[in-house]
Design a protein around this motif. Sequence first.
Motif, PDB file in Angstrom:
ATOM      1  N   ASP A 137       0.836  -1.205   0.000  1.00  0.00           N
ATOM      2  CA  ASP A 137       0.000   0.000   0.000  1.00  0.00           C
ATOM      3  C   ASP A 137       0.873   1.258   0.000  1.00  0.00           C
ATOM      4  N   GLU A 138       1.906   1.245   0.825  1.00  0.00           N
ATOM      5  CA  GLU A 138       2.808   2.393   0.883  1.00  0.00           C
ATOM      6  C   GLU A 138       3.575   2.557  -0.424  1.00  0.00           C
ATOM      7  N   LEU A 139       3.951   1.424  -1.037  1.00  0.00           N
ATOM      8  CA  LEU A 139       4.659   1.477  -2.317  1.00  0.00           C
ATOM      9  C   LEU A 139       3.769   2.085  -3.396  1.00  0.00           C
ATOM     10  N   LEU A 140       2.510   1.681  -3.415  1.00  0.00           N
ATOM     11  CA  LEU A 140       1.576   2.204  -4.420  1.00  0.00           C
ATOM     12  C   LEU A 140       1.368   3.699  -4.233  1.00  0.00           C
ATOM     13  N   ASP A 141       1.252   4.122  -2.981  1.00  0.00           N
ATOM     14  CA  ASP A 141       1.062   5.548  -2.709  1.00  0.00           C
ATOM     15  C   ASP A 141       2.298   6.349  -3.112  1.00  0.00           C
ATOM     16  N   PHE A 142       3.483   5.824  -2.786  1.00  0.00           N
ATOM     17  CA  PHE A 142       4.728   6.517  -3.128  1.00  0.00           C
ATOM     18  C   PHE A 142       4.891   6.596  -4.646  1.00  0.00           C
ATOM     19  N   ALA A 143       4.657   5.465  -5.340  1.00  0.00           N
ATOM     20  CA  ALA A 143       4.853   5.439  -6.790  1.00  0.00           C
ATOM     21  C   ALA A 143       3.896   6.378  -7.508  1.00  0.00           C
ATOM     22  N   SER A 144       2.727   6.604  -6.928  1.00  0.00           N
ATOM     23  CA  SER A 144       1.761   7.510  -7.562  1.00  0.00           C
ATOM     24  C   SER A 144       2.235   8.954  -7.554  1.00  0.00           C
ATOM     25  N   ARG A 145       3.215   9.248  -6.721  1.00  0.00           N
ATOM     26  CA  ARG A 145       3.739  10.614  -6.619  1.00  0.00           C
ATOM     27  C   ARG A 145       4.956  10.855  -7.520  1.00  0.00           C
ATOM     28  N   LEU A 146       5.418   9.813  -8.185  1.00  0.00           N
ATOM     29  CA  LEU A 146       6.591   9.956  -9.056  1.00  0.00           C
ATOM     30  C   LEU A 146       6.150  10.419 -10.439  1.00  0.00           C
ATOM     31  N   ILE A 147       5.681  11.666 -10.510  1.00  0.00           N
ATOM     32  CA  ILE A 147       5.136  12.239 -11.735  1.00  0.00           C
ATOM     33  C   ILE A 147       5.820  13.572 -12.008  1.00  0.00           C
ATOM     34  N   PRO A 148       5.829  14.026 -13.243  1.00  0.00           N
ATOM     35  CA  PRO A 148       6.513  15.282 -13.584  1.00  0.00           C
ATOM     36  C   PRO A 148       5.994  16.485 -12.803  1.00  0.00           C
ATOM     37  N   GLU A 149       4.680  16.519 -12.503  1.00  0.00           N
ATOM     38  CA  GLU A 149       4.110  17.662 -11.811  1.00  0.00           C
ATOM     39  C   GLU A 149       4.581  17.754 -10.359  1.00  0.00           C
ATOM     40  N   ASN A 150       5.188  16.690  -9.857  1.00  0.00           N
ATOM     41  CA  ASN A 150       5.644  16.661  -8.468  1.00  0.00           C
ATOM     42  C   ASN A 150       7.176  16.626  -8.398  1.00  0.00           C
ATOM     43  N   CYS A 151       7.807  17.249  -9.387  1.00  0.00           N
ATOM     44  CA  CYS A 151       9.253  17.087  -9.548  1.00  0.00           C
ATOM     45  C   CYS A 151       9.951  18.430  -9.728  1.00  0.00           C
ATOM     46  N   ILE A 152      11.143  18.528  -9.177  1.00  0.00           N
ATOM     47  CA  ILE A 152      12.043  19.662  -9.418  1.00  0.00           C
ATOM     48  C   ILE A 152      13.248  19.129 -10.197  1.00  0.00           C
ATOM     49  N   VAL A 153      13.564  19.767 -11.296  1.00  0.00           N
ATOM     50  CA  VAL A 153      14.708  19.363 -12.126  1.00  0.00           C
ATOM     51  C   VAL A 153      15.838  20.369 -11.932  1.00  0.00           C
ATOM     52  N   GLU A 154      16.990  19.888 -11.538  1.00  0.00           N
ATOM     53  CA  GLU A 154      18.181  20.731 -11.386  1.00  0.00           C
ATOM     54  C   GLU A 154      19.198  20.348 -12.454  1.00  0.00           C
ATOM     55  N   ARG A 155      19.646  21.319 -13.203  1.00  0.00           N
ATOM     56  CA  ARG A 155      20.674  21.088 -14.217  1.00  0.00           C
ATOM     57  C   ARG A 155      21.921  21.891 -13.834  1.00  0.00           C
ATOM     58  N   CYS A 156      23.042  21.222 -13.884  1.00  0.00           N
ATOM     59  CA  CYS A 156      24.306  21.881 -13.532  1.00  0.00           C
ATOM     60  C   CYS A 156      25.319  21.598 -14.632  1.00  0.00           C
ATOM     61  N   SER A 157      25.471  22.538 -15.542  1.00  0.00           N
ATOM     62  CA  SER A 157      26.440  22.411 -16.625  1.00  0.00           C
ATOM     63  C   SER A 157      26.587  23.769 -17.302  1.00  0.00           C
ATOM     64  N   GLU A 158      27.664  23.925 -18.024  1.00  0.00           N
ATOM     65  CA  GLU A 158      27.892  25.180 -18.744  1.00  0.00           C
ATOM     66  C   GLU A 158      26.837  25.388 -19.817  1.00  0.00           C
ATOM     67  N   ALA A 159      26.470  24.291 -20.498  1.00  0.00           N
ATOM     68  CA  ALA A 159      25.460  24.394 -21.552  1.00  0.00           C
ATOM     69  C   ALA A 159      24.108  24.788 -20.971  1.00  0.00           C
ATOM     70  N   ALA A 160      23.764  24.234 -19.807  1.00  0.00           N
ATOM     71  CA  ALA A 160      22.488  24.570 -19.184  1.00  0.00           C
ATOM     72  C   ALA A 160      22.438  26.048 -18.811  1.00  0.00           C
ATOM     73  N   TRP A 161      23.531  26.557 -18.275  1.00  0.00           N
ATOM     74  CA  TRP A 161      23.580  27.967 -17.881  1.00  0.00           C
ATOM     75  C   TRP A 161      23.469  28.882 -19.093  1.00  0.00           C
ATOM     76  N   ASP A 162      24.219  28.571 -20.120  1.00  0.00           N
ATOM     77  CA  ASP A 162      24.146  29.396 -21.331  1.00  0.00           C
ATOM     78  C   ASP A 162      22.740  29.385 -21.919  1.00  0.00           C
ATOM     79  N   ASN A 163      22.074  28.235 -21.829  1.00  0.00           N
ATOM     80  CA  ASN A 163      20.736  28.107 -22.397  1.00  0.00           C
ATOM     81  C   ASN A 163      19.728  28.993 -21.678  1.00  0.00           C
ATOM     82  N   VAL A 164      19.733  28.969 -20.353  1.00  0.00           N
ATOM     83  CA  VAL A 164      18.729  29.741 -19.618  1.00  0.00           C
ATOM     84  C   VAL A 164      19.033  31.232 -19.650  1.00  0.00           C
ATOM     85  N   ILE A 165      20.311  31.593 -19.698  1.00  0.00           N
ATOM     86  CA  ILE A 165      20.669  33.015 -19.719  1.00  0.00           C
ATOM     87  C   ILE A 165      20.354  33.642 -21.065  1.00  0.00           C
ATOM     88  N   ASN A 166      20.638  32.917 -22.144  1.00  0.00           N
ATOM     89  CA  ASN A 166      20.511  33.491 -23.492  1.00  0.00           C
ATOM     90  C   ASN A 166      19.160  33.230 -24.136  1.00  0.00           C
TER      91      ASN A 166
END
Length: 880
Positions: A162-191
């Motif tokens: 039951d706990e596994l099913l509840d946890f897995a239901s939360r693994l969705i894009p709307e419940n996620c923070i994406v962190e990117r750390c790279s030179e290309a990522a920085w150049d992309n968001v700045i420019n």
Amino acid sequence: PDKSPFHLICHLLGHEGPGSPFAILQDANLLDSLSAGQRLSAADQSLLQITMSLTLKGERNWESVAAAIFYYCRIIYKTATMAHQEISTVEMKSHTRSHYEKLCKTWEEVCVRNTMNFQHTSPGQVYSFAPNLASSIRMNGTKMALSAGSLLNEGKDSLPLDELLDFASRLIPENCIVERCSEAAWDNVINVSSEDKSKNSPFGLKKEKWYGIEYHLSHINRSVLTEWNGDQIKDVASPCQDEGFALHMDKMHLPSANPYIPCNLNLCSDLPKEATLGPRIEKNIHPPELLVSDDAYGRLWHRLDDRYCLPKAHLNFMIRNTAAEHIWDETTKSWIFDSDASMRSAMITSIFTDALAQETYDASLAGLHFSLSKSSSGFSLHCWGYSHHLTKFATNLLERFLVPQDKNFEATKATAPFLQENYVQSNKDRVVRYLASYLLSNRADEHASYYTNLLLSSRGNGIDGSLAAAKSISLDSLREHHMNVISHKSTKLECFLTGNVSRKDATTFFSRACELMSSARNQFGKTCEENKEVKTNLSNSWIPGPLERKLFRGEDICLHFQSKNLEEQNGAVRMTFQSSIPGYKGELLSTPASLERTASMRLIAHILKEPLFNRLRTKQQLGYIVNSHYDISFSAAEYEQRQAAIGPSYSAIFPVESIIVNVLSRKLCPQDVMQRIDDFLISFRETLGEMPESEIQSHSNALHEKLLKPPQNLSTEANRHFNTICRFGPEALDRNLSPNALPWNNSQKLAFAIQSLKRDDLLNTWDNVVAGKARSRAVCCIYGNSFPLKQKIVGRNKYLPSFLFPRNVTLLQTTKDLFSKRKELNAFGDVAVKREFSITKRMSDFIRRGDLKSNFALGLFGGGIILLVAKAQRERKLSR
């Protein structure tokens, strides 16, 4: 915490075996590594974090990488949903509950593995154990503080579905923070980013409050979210031409049963009964036994563990191979170091690890681990973990490493070549990025260590040479190098098995390893031309080894370099005081003078550490990092020196001892920091001379106790024994000494020698190594932005030849000067020729062989020296 589904979720998302997200993304050359675990853990909440290291191709297509992760999350959720439906249906028979049984078996595996590791773990370091225990007591209470998370009372029937099913239901894009750390990522968001960049907007460019680090916060595009929530992922073409890829989502599935979970955790039947009753850490350690000494293949060493009472073992396997870092030069008929060969060997080990990541992941989960590394002596394979499957695991790895990498070689899936284009490119990109950014990103004290090593121990041409070698690598060049290495006729094996492994099993493994080595040579079908020459030209006594150059006595070498890290405010000073006497390596391999010098240097370093920190760090507050320590490295004779018969005729490794002082500071210029260190060292000589005998004895007793403390775990003991075998085994056995002559108990000898030292012994060593006129010192100064390097630094005695005056200062401000100076320095040990004696000898030979013109020229030279001396004295008076 044992009832939490977190263990199972992390196991599934972090899995690297076939069918996992890691496997799918690695096969598409998008990913280097993946891990899943807790980012935040508290009594009432937690955050799951999935960390991925992407290739350049993966960085350009990061959205597709994230889409694959969410696709797998939906597989977990659907499996949990189907399992819940299966157990909710009363009529459904147990043999049709496939999804539920699958999850139960996986959960059981996680429980067995965690319980097994809890019951068979050696003691860890106190400094890490204490805070972790305190945190666990706060969260779990005293009863569960040690065992929380080990799932001791969990099993197949306790799956938290039951706990596994509840946890897995939360693994969705709307419940996620994406962190990117790279030179290309920085150049992309700045420019490119179109986010509201107004001051009051929660999005856009921001600055972290405490450290002042800039970051960018933005929405995830709605179209991207739609793709991440979809069940299919289309083939995506990257911005580069002809760089399309396909993610084979149909091959993604939950992990299969782990075949490496040990079924037998019994101790070896060869052990005496008392050794099976429990750990005996304080028991004396008997040295390893030499079981096999084969002139054709090498040696096998073995030690059955009788101290730790664990069903674990360590297997160390060295392939001694000259071709790993050297090439045969037909002109000089000798082996010479080659940066390309060294880089290719290092790249092969890295690619091997990546290529076998999927098929060895089950073994790592089951407590079986391996590492393959390259050294100056060849390749080292280290396998460790539970002993049940260890020798089989190591045999499979060795077989894969020795398989011919020719694309025309007919191989099965189990013996497929590991050198593949996608692994070559991903590793090449990673190495090139690392080398290109090394001097541009690291701290000043790391730069100081780099330039010091470049002078004293490196054979290559530094970062630039390594970068050029890395960029030149191709799949074909690696295949050719692998063939040269494996087909090398003078390859010898050095094997050591210790732990819960019998003599019989050790001998069986070594016999199989020799068969694989012989078979690999025959499979290649041809032998490199170098090896034909080696058969008649290479002395069997020469074994390639590490290098440490010997500094000239009475000379200070000062290196001054500006940091290439534009953000670095700190400067750094690294002082290396090198002993001119080789370090102690055993009663039968060293002189009493070496024992006394080693004991004195270790005790001096022990006494020096606290006063130096108190004066320079606490009182003067020079910088955040202020330390000193005893350092030991090793040096072997180079090929030319061995062939020239300079020194002993056997294969010798010389310990090189130093006292290191390291300061990182932005308070003063590095030259001023160097002066502060010198002032302290001058005053410390007086401190040492006036120090009460009771205080010296207190230091010697503390160091004596530390050296006599036995290893606390099998890993430390195994590494210590194998290092002794590799460094000193060839020398002792070449001299026809017994295996017992190896310095197995060096720590005991040093401990008792330290207790017998007197104040005069310490002062004598101090005057010879640190403060005397005949000392050997290298100082590296790195300049940050606070105090940039001046264009020209003038040193003392710049007009005085070093062979006339005992202390000469050589200034080096460019890598060209550094390499030029490096050519003057010989490898440390008996093979090194002392500079002062060589110059005197050359002058006497010149007089003896010279004619009238030659002697007249010599007279002019002597007159010039007198003028230089007079000029130097005049300048000294003027400066005063």
